[in-house]
Design a protein around this motif. Structure first.
Motif, mmCIF file in Angstrom:
data_model
loop_
_atom_site.group_PDB
_atom_site.id
_atom_site.type_symbol
_atom_site.label_atom_id
_atom_site.label_comp_id
_atom_site.label_asym_id
_atom_site.label_seq_id
_atom_site.Cartn_x
_atom_site.Cartn_y
_atom_site.Cartn_z
ATOM 1 N N GLU A 192 -59.556 -45.672 47.370
ATOM 2 C CA GLU A 192 -59.658 -47.098 47.689
ATOM 3 C C GLU A 192 -58.308 -47.824 47.699
ATOM 4 O O GLU A 192 -58.159 -48.840 48.374
ATOM 5 N N LYS A 193 -57.328 -47.317 46.941
ATOM 6 C CA LYS A 193 -56.071 -48.058 46.808
ATOM 7 C C LYS A 193 -54.889 -47.390 47.514
ATOM 8 O O LYS A 193 -53.990 -48.078 48.001
ATOM 9 N N ILE A 194 -54.863 -46.078 47.537
ATOM 10 C CA ILE A 194 -53.698 -45.377 48.087
ATOM 11 C C ILE A 194 -53.935 -44.950 49.539
ATOM 12 O O ILE A 194 -53.105 -45.201 50.418
ATOM 13 N N LEU A 195 -55.064 -44.307 49.801
ATOM 14 C CA LEU A 195 -55.283 -43.777 51.147
ATOM 15 C C LEU A 195 -55.357 -44.849 52.244
ATOM 16 O O LEU A 195 -55.028 -44.550 53.398
ATOM 17 N N PRO A 196 -55.784 -46.085 51.953
ATOM 18 C CA PRO A 196 -55.744 -47.097 53.013
ATOM 19 C C PRO A 196 -54.331 -47.484 53.467
ATOM 20 O O PRO A 196 -54.174 -48.111 54.509
ATOM 21 N N LEU A 197 -53.316 -47.099 52.707
ATOM 22 C CA LEU A 197 -51.942 -47.446 53.091
ATOM 23 C C LEU A 197 -51.505 -46.589 54.277
ATOM 24 O O LEU A 197 -52.065 -45.530 54.550
ATOM 25 N N ASP A 198 -50.467 -47.046 54.949
ATOM 26 C CA ASP A 198 -49.967 -46.335 56.126
ATOM 27 C C ASP A 198 -49.494 -44.922 55.761
ATOM 28 O O ASP A 198 -48.919 -44.700 54.692
ATOM 29 N N ASP A 199 -49.710 -44.000 56.698
ATOM 30 C CA ASP A 199 -49.303 -42.605 56.485
ATOM 31 C C ASP A 199 -47.849 -42.456 56.064
ATOM 32 O O ASP A 199 -47.483 -41.536 55.342
#
Ligand SMILES: [Zn+2]
Length: 207
Positions: free
Chosen positions: A175-182
């Motif tokens: 929920e917090k890390i994976l939504p960030l840009d690659d």
């Protein structure tokens, strides 16, 4: 922003120093051990440390806190949930703690989830990421995230210590890390740097 990295203590904790190159203001993230060596590095680089950020309260991330705080007078920030560990560091994660006498310490400020902070002319965003500890946080600054022991290169933080939860750590990362840009760079509390994109594809715990 420039980032200095020091590897400290018996289990090779990454201590990071975020530096505003224009003003020499700095934030120390996780003074995990060898506080005097960190303080010496700060002095050598002629930095003005405005804050010390603690990702979580395990002693391999806070054992150098006293010396760095004494040398800099910087404010200590951490989550309310992990703060009691500062005052009771023997029980925090005791096998890594080599100090017998420890001063009772408390943070000056508590992080809250989603909070945005400007310190030393640098902007930080706080993500509550429980799972490794109840009060663990990840801290974003621009395209970098200081992620403590929440996520590592192709691994995740252990969840078998008090307050740990496997379900919670996976939820935090998803929920917090994976939504960030690659392209966002992840700087973990131990081991090499990685990126969100790499972990999205290669981290076996996230498939
Ligand atoms: Zn830890």
């Amino acid at each position: 922003m420039k980032i200095l990295q020091m590897v400290v203590g018996p289990i090779s904790t990454n201590c990071y120093i975020a530096v505003n190159e224009k003003t020499k203001e700095a934030v120390v993230i996780d003074p995990g051990d060898e506080g005097q060596r960190i303080a010496d590095e700060i002095k050598k680089a002629n930095l003005k440390v405005e804050a010390i950020f603690i990702t979580h309260g395990h002693s391999d991330h806070i054992s150098g806190l006293e010396e760095v705080e004494a040398a800099t007078g910087a404010k200590i920030y951490m989550s309310k949930e992990d703060a009691p560990r500062l005052g009771n560091r023997q029980s925090a994660f005791s096998y890594t703690s080599r100090k017998k006498e420890q001063t009772i310490m408390a943070p000056n400020e508590f992080f809250s989830d989603g909070e945005e902070l400007t310190v030393g002319g640098m902007n930080f965003k706080i993500f509550a990421t429980p799972g490794h500890t109840v009060g663990g946080v990840c801290i974003q600054c621009g395209d970098v995230v200081f992620c403590g022991d929440t996520v590592f290169a192709e691994s995740i933080g252990r969840t078998d210590l008090p307050g740990g939860s496997y379900d919670a750590i996976l939820k935090s990362i998803k929920e917090k890390i994976l939504p960030l840009d690659d392209k966002v760079k992840l700087l973990p509390g131990h081991g090499p740097a990685t990126t969100v994109g790499w972990e999205r594809r290669r981290n076996p715990f996230l498939q």
